[in-house]
Scaffold this active site. Structure first.
Site, PDB file in Angstrom:
ATOM      1  N   LYS A  13       0.928  -1.815   0.033  1.00 39.77           N
ATOM      2  CA  LYS A  13      -0.029   0.322  -0.010  1.00 39.77           C
ATOM      3  C   LYS A  13       0.481   1.320  -0.198  1.00 39.77           C
ATOM      4  CE  LYS A  13      -3.254   0.049   3.433  1.00 39.77           C
ATOM      5  NZ  LYS A  13      -4.682   0.016   4.622  1.00 39.77           N
TER       6      LYS A  13
ATOM      7  N   ASP B 190      -8.010   2.961   4.679  1.00 42.83           N
ATOM      8  CA  ASP B 190      -8.418   1.488   4.984  1.00 42.83           C
ATOM      9  C   ASP B 190      -9.343   1.077   3.753  1.00 42.83           C
ATOM     10  OD1 ASP B 190      -8.785  -0.133   7.334  1.00 42.83           O
ATOM     11  OD2 ASP B 190     -10.859  -0.010   6.535  1.00 42.83           O
TER      12      ASP B 190
ATOM     13  N   GLY C  48      -2.217  -8.483  -2.156  1.00 45.08           N
ATOM     14  CA  GLY C  48      -3.829  -9.003  -1.642  1.00 45.08           C
ATOM     15  C   GLY C  48      -4.729  -9.816  -2.992  1.00 45.08           C
TER      16      GLY C  48
ATOM     17  N   LYS D 285      -1.935   0.471 -12.517  1.00 41.72           N
ATOM     18  CA  LYS D 285      -2.674  -0.101 -11.906  1.00 41.72           C
ATOM     19  C   LYS D 285      -3.771   1.903 -11.515  1.00 41.72           C
ATOM     20  CE  LYS D 285      -2.881  -1.503  -7.080  1.00 41.72           C
ATOM     21  NZ  LYS D 285      -2.794  -2.589  -6.577  1.00 41.72           N
TER      22      LYS D 285
ATOM     23  N   HIS E 206      -8.157   2.245  -7.088  1.00 38.08           N
ATOM     24  CA  HIS E 206      -9.212   2.885  -5.818  1.00 38.08           C
ATOM     25  C   HIS E 206      -8.579   3.577  -4.666  1.00 38.08           C
ATOM     26  CE1 HIS E 206      -6.903  -0.573  -4.464  1.00 38.08           C
ATOM     27  NE2 HIS E 206      -7.648  -0.085  -2.781  1.00 38.08           N
TER      28      HIS E 206
HETATM   29  P1  ITT Z   1      -3.371  -1.408   7.229  1.00 42.52           P
HETATM   30  O1  ITT Z   1      -2.064  -1.709   8.166  1.00 42.52           O
HETATM   31  O2  ITT Z   1      -2.476   0.327   6.938  1.00 42.52           O
HETATM   32  O3  ITT Z   1      -4.578  -1.262   8.285  1.00 42.52           O
HETATM   33  P2  ITT Z   1      -4.285  -3.425   5.814  1.00 42.52           P
HETATM   34  O4  ITT Z   1      -3.706  -4.687   4.659  1.00 42.52           O
HETATM   35  O5  ITT Z   1      -4.848  -4.706   6.984  1.00 42.52           O
HETATM   36  O6  ITT Z   1      -3.283  -2.424   6.113  1.00 42.52           O
HETATM   37  P3  ITT Z   1      -6.674  -2.852   5.546  1.00 42.52           P
HETATM   38  O7  ITT Z   1      -6.914  -3.070   6.668  1.00 42.52           O
HETATM   39  O8  ITT Z   1      -7.113  -1.674   4.517  1.00 42.52           O
HETATM   40  O9  ITT Z   1      -5.099  -3.212   5.367  1.00 42.52           O
HETATM   41  O10 ITT Z   1      -7.457  -4.069   4.508  1.00 42.52           O
HETATM   42  C1  ITT Z   1      -8.206  -3.782   3.223  1.00 42.52           C
HETATM   43  C2  ITT Z   1      -7.734  -5.459   2.527  1.00 42.52           C
HETATM   44  O11 ITT Z   1      -7.002  -5.217   1.284  1.00 42.52           O
HETATM   45  C3  ITT Z   1      -5.919  -6.188   3.037  1.00 42.52           C
HETATM   46  O12 ITT Z   1      -6.371  -7.691   2.431  1.00 42.52           O
HETATM   47  C4  ITT Z   1      -5.307  -5.624   1.712  1.00 42.52           C
HETATM   48  O13 ITT Z   1      -4.244  -6.413   1.126  1.00 42.52           O
HETATM   49  C5  ITT Z   1      -6.587  -5.530   0.456  1.00 42.52           C
HETATM   50  N1  ITT Z   1      -6.101  -4.606  -0.132  1.00 42.52           N
HETATM   51  C6  ITT Z   1      -6.003  -3.234  -0.257  1.00 42.52           C
HETATM   52  N2  ITT Z   1      -6.003  -2.361  -1.394  1.00 42.52           N
HETATM   53  C7  ITT Z   1      -4.793  -3.344  -2.037  1.00 42.52           C
HETATM   54  C8  ITT Z   1      -5.088  -2.993  -3.662  1.00 42.52           C
HETATM   55  O14 ITT Z   1      -4.816  -2.659  -4.131  1.00 42.52           O
HETATM   56  N3  ITT Z   1      -4.456  -4.737  -4.988  1.00 42.52           N
HETATM   57  C9  ITT Z   1      -4.983  -5.825  -3.788  1.00 42.52           C
HETATM   58  N4  ITT Z   1      -5.303  -5.686  -2.110  1.00 42.52           N
HETATM   59  C10 ITT Z   1      -5.678  -4.167  -1.965  1.00 42.52           C
END
Ligand code: ITT
Length: 186
Positions: free
Chosen positions: A16, A69, A145, A165, A170
């Site tokens: 991210k 998030d 992810g 991308k 988003h």
């Molecule tokens: P934080 O420490 O920033 O919270 P996180 O990975 O737990 O990191 P989120 O709570 O926002 O982040 O979780 C959202 C999920 O969606 C998480 O499993 C991410 O890997 C996935 N995700 C978010 N953006 C993505 C993207 O651009 N491509 C693929 N997966 C994504």
């Protein structure tokens, strides 16, 4: 012109951060990573979760922070995994999502990104964007992810294999909203 102010992106997810850094750098804003796991409350509202993450991040660092998030909302599953996307990814993963969608033709979904900014004096500011798309029929190679299973509208490949991308993700859409506001505020 690049803006030089100390702004930290607080996250446990380096993928991210790398995308956010590249996107914001192209918009003239430099950020640093503060890698930590933030308090993530249980809520059906991504905005509420993001707000609490931003307050937690600020209390840990006491410097201006942004957090993000995200949620993948799948229509035929009533919006699941939505605010629980991180937990669902860590437990059933992309294979589990594929199993849930076996024999389901309606595969529409959207990816939501909520950016929250906090500097301790302003209230937390939220910037939200979402990108419509669909869940692929199979898991593609590459990306991270949910990249291998999310096909944004207008594309034939998943996030894992689209050519740029950052142009329409988003994340890019909500970071653009944030940077427009932030540059204006400086
Ligand atoms: P934080 O420490 O920033 O919270 P996180 O990975 O737990 O990191 P989120 O709570 O926002 O982040 O979780 C959202 C999920 O969606 C998480 O499993 C991410 O890997 C996935 N995700 C978010 N953006 C993505 C993207 O651009 N491509 C693929 N997966 C994504």
């Amino acid at each position: 012109m690049q803006q030089s102010c100390e702004l930290f992106f607080v996250s446990s997810n380096t993928h991210k951060f790398e995308e956010a850094k590249r996107i914001l750098s192209n918009l003239g804003l430099e950020i640093n990573l503060f890698k930590t796991t933030l308090e993530e409350i249980q809520s059906n509202s991504i905005g509420e979760i993001a707000k609490r993450k931003a307050l937690d991040a600020f209390s840990k660092l006491e410097k201006p922070v942004i957090i993000e998030d995200d949620g993948l909302f799948i229509d035929s599953l009533g919006g699941f995994p939505g605010p629980y996307s991180s937990y669902v990814y860590d437990t059933i993963g992309n294979k589990g999502i594929m199993r849930l969608l076996e024999n389901i033709e309606l595969r529409n979904a959207r990816f939501v990104a909520m950016i929250a900014y906090c500097n301790g004096t302003d209230n937390v500011k939220l910037f939200e964007s979402s990108i419509p798309g669909k869940i692929s029929l199979s898991i593609e190679e590459g990306g991270w992810g949910y990249d291998p299973i999310f096909i944004p509208d207008g594309e034939s490949k998943t996030y894992a294999n689209v050519s740029d991308k950052d142009k329409f993700s988003h994340r890019a859409a909500s970071l653009k909203k944030f940077s427009d506001w932030f540059m204006h505020k400086q």
